[in-house]
Write a protein that holds these residues in place. Structure first.
Motif, PDB file in Angstrom:
ATOM      1  N   ASN A   1       0.817  -1.217   0.000  1.00 37.00           N
ATOM      2  CA  ASN A   1       0.000   0.000   0.000  1.00 37.00           C
ATOM      3  C   ASN A   1       0.850   1.266   0.000  1.00 37.00           C
ATOM      4  O   ASN A   1       0.477   2.282  -0.602  1.00 37.00           O
ATOM      5  CB  ASN A   1      -0.965  -0.009   1.186  1.00 37.00           C
ATOM      6  CG  ASN A   1      -2.091  -1.003   0.981  1.00 37.00           C
ATOM      7  OD1 ASN A   1      -2.367  -1.406  -0.156  1.00 37.00           O
ATOM      8  ND2 ASN A   1      -2.750  -1.404   2.053  1.00 37.00           N
ATOM      9  N   LEU A   2       1.999   1.221   0.671  1.00 41.45           N
ATOM     10  CA  LEU A   2       2.937   2.360   0.611  1.00 41.45           C
ATOM     11  C   LEU A   2       3.378   2.610  -0.830  1.00 41.45           C
ATOM     12  O   LEU A   2       3.414   3.751  -1.297  1.00 41.45           O
ATOM     13  CB  LEU A   2       4.180   2.068   1.453  1.00 41.45           C
ATOM     14  CG  LEU A   2       4.198   2.446   2.927  1.00 41.45           C
ATOM     15  CD1 LEU A   2       5.479   1.947   3.560  1.00 41.45           C
ATOM     16  CD2 LEU A   2       4.091   3.949   3.109  1.00 41.45           C
ATOM     17  N   ILE A   3       3.717   1.525  -1.519  1.00 43.73           N
ATOM     18  CA  ILE A   3       4.192   1.660  -2.895  1.00 43.73           C
ATOM     19  C   ILE A   3       3.059   2.121  -3.809  1.00 43.73           C
ATOM     20  O   ILE A   3       3.268   2.952  -4.698  1.00 43.73           O
ATOM     21  CB  ILE A   3       4.807   0.324  -3.382  1.00 43.73           C
ATOM     22  CG1 ILE A   3       5.982  -0.085  -2.479  1.00 43.73           C
ATOM     23  CG2 ILE A   3       5.261   0.436  -4.832  1.00 43.73           C
ATOM     24  CD1 ILE A   3       7.081   0.953  -2.311  1.00 43.73           C
ATOM     25  N   LYS A   4       1.851   1.626  -3.581  1.00 38.36           N
ATOM     26  CA  LYS A   4       0.701   2.076  -4.393  1.00 38.36           C
ATOM     27  C   LYS A   4       0.471   3.582  -4.229  1.00 38.36           C
ATOM     28  O   LYS A   4       0.212   4.292  -5.206  1.00 38.36           O
ATOM     29  CB  LYS A   4      -0.563   1.305  -4.001  1.00 38.36           C
ATOM     30  CG  LYS A   4      -0.602  -0.113  -4.555  1.00 38.36           C
ATOM     31  CD  LYS A   4      -1.868  -0.845  -4.115  1.00 38.36           C
ATOM     32  CE  LYS A   4      -1.936  -2.236  -4.731  1.00 38.36           C
ATOM     33  NZ  LYS A   4      -3.106  -2.988  -4.246  1.00 38.36           N
ATOM     34  N   ALA A   5       0.564   4.073  -2.989  1.00 40.80           N
ATOM     35  CA  ALA A   5       0.388   5.509  -2.744  1.00 40.80           C
ATOM     36  C   ALA A   5       1.484   6.308  -3.447  1.00 40.80           C
ATOM     37  O   ALA A   5       1.230   7.389  -4.001  1.00 40.80           O
ATOM     38  CB  ALA A   5       0.394   5.790  -1.245  1.00 40.80           C
ATOM     39  N   SER A   6       2.693   5.764  -3.449  1.00 42.48           N
ATOM     40  CA  SER A   6       3.811   6.423  -4.131  1.00 42.48           C
ATOM     41  C   SER A   6       3.587   6.457  -5.648  1.00 42.48           C
ATOM     42  O   SER A   6       3.784   7.485  -6.305  1.00 42.48           O
ATOM     43  CB  SER A   6       5.106   5.690  -3.795  1.00 42.48           C
ATOM     44  OG  SER A   6       6.226   6.366  -4.311  1.00 42.48           O
ATOM     45  N   ILE A   7       3.144   5.323  -6.205  1.00 38.56           N
ATOM     46  CA  ILE A   7       2.865   5.235  -7.645  1.00 38.56           C
ATOM     47  C   ILE A   7       1.811   6.266  -8.042  1.00 38.56           C
ATOM     48  O   ILE A   7       1.937   6.956  -9.061  1.00 38.56           O
ATOM     49  CB  ILE A   7       2.387   3.806  -8.007  1.00 38.56           C
ATOM     50  CG1 ILE A   7       3.547   2.813  -7.897  1.00 38.56           C
ATOM     51  CG2 ILE A   7       1.757   3.757  -9.405  1.00 38.56           C
ATOM     52  CD1 ILE A   7       3.120   1.343  -7.906  1.00 38.56           C
TER      53      ILE A   7
END
Length: 268
Positions: free
Chosen positions: A212-218
């Motif tokens: 989810n951290l990476i999705k928010a970053s994307i």
């Protein structure tokens, strides 16, 4: 890429931390651009397991001394700098005694994640941007590596959205399979919302696990690079359906051309 300015923001960089996928690419990519005549800066946290004497880190007094607010607490920012031997590449270290003094990067000796990793990530994101502002150095591209850096795109698109310095800057996030187990502090989303970042922009962080951290970053990046051969199917699908330009995985012998062309595409 001659004279293009690229800011690399990474959780880990060799030779300061052990070799792994993130730390190696966070060295190889800047070196490649440096060799092509680009101007680069690298930022990473100054974890307590980095040997300051061996790597000749020293504090930059003119850049230190600012206080950053994290969840309503004033935290002093210390900036250190070192040069990667033989490469004439400067690395800036974001430091704070409270967050980065301990003798490991992300977890204690039992492998348990530090409970304040969420605040460390907020501090790191703000520290990078505030230091770049002080340097008055305008990056054409900010390239983010590793989950500790994943809040930077979010802060750039919201907290710093009115900074004229970055009005033309593009943000690229590299997505790796190197992750962590479990979740960060469940209050993370509220600590970010404290900085007037709207809930719907970061709703993934209601469950602050790696994916989810990476999705928010994307979601807050202008372009994505799939940097591992085995990124999870769900993250790959999220990237492909994001509608953003993305670069599929490129092997070590092909990454120079692939990354250079992708940067040029981002800047065109």
């Amino acid at each position: 890429m001659e004279d293009k300015r690229i800011l690399y923001v990474s959780s880990e960089v060799v030779p300061y931390l052990a070799e792994n996928e993130v730390s190696l690419m966070s060295y190889d990519v800047p070196k490649m651009i440096n060799d092509q005549g680009g101007q680069i800066r690298i930022f990473m946290p100054r974890y307590g397991n980095i040997n300051e004497r061996r790597h000749q880190l020293h504090e930059v007094i003119r850049l230190s001394g600012m206080n950053l607010v994290v969840n309503d607490l004033d935290m002093p920012l210390i900036i250190k700098v070192a040069s990667i031997p033989k490469e004439r590449i400067q690395v800036y270290f974001i430091d704070n005694d409270e967050y980065f003094k301990r003798k490991a990067s992300f977890s204690d000796e039992d492998g348990v994640l530090y409970p304040d990793n969420d605040e460390r990530a907020i501090f790191f994101a703000k520290g990078v941007v505030e230091t770049v502002k002080k340097l008055n150095w305008v990056p054409d591209i900010i390239h983010v590596h590793g989950w500790m850096s994943s809040l930077l795109p979010i802060y750039m698109k919201h907290y710093y959205k009115d900074e004229a310095l970055f009005s033309e800057t593009k943000i690229v996030t590299s997505v790796y399979s190197q992750s962590f187990d479990g979740t960060l502090d469940s209050e993370m989303i509220n600590k970010i919302k404290f900085d007037n970042i709207p809930h719907d922009a970061i709703q993934e962080l209601e469950v602050p696990n790696y994916e989810n951290l990476i999705k928010a970053s994307i979601k807050h990046s202008d372009g994505i690079i799939i940097a591992s051969e085995n990124v999870s199917a769900s993250l790959t699908k999220f990237i492909e359906s994001s509608g953003k330009p993305f670069l599929p995985f490129a092997s070590k012998d092909k990454f120079t051309e692939a990354y250079t062309n992708f940067y040029k595409e981002m800047l065109s």
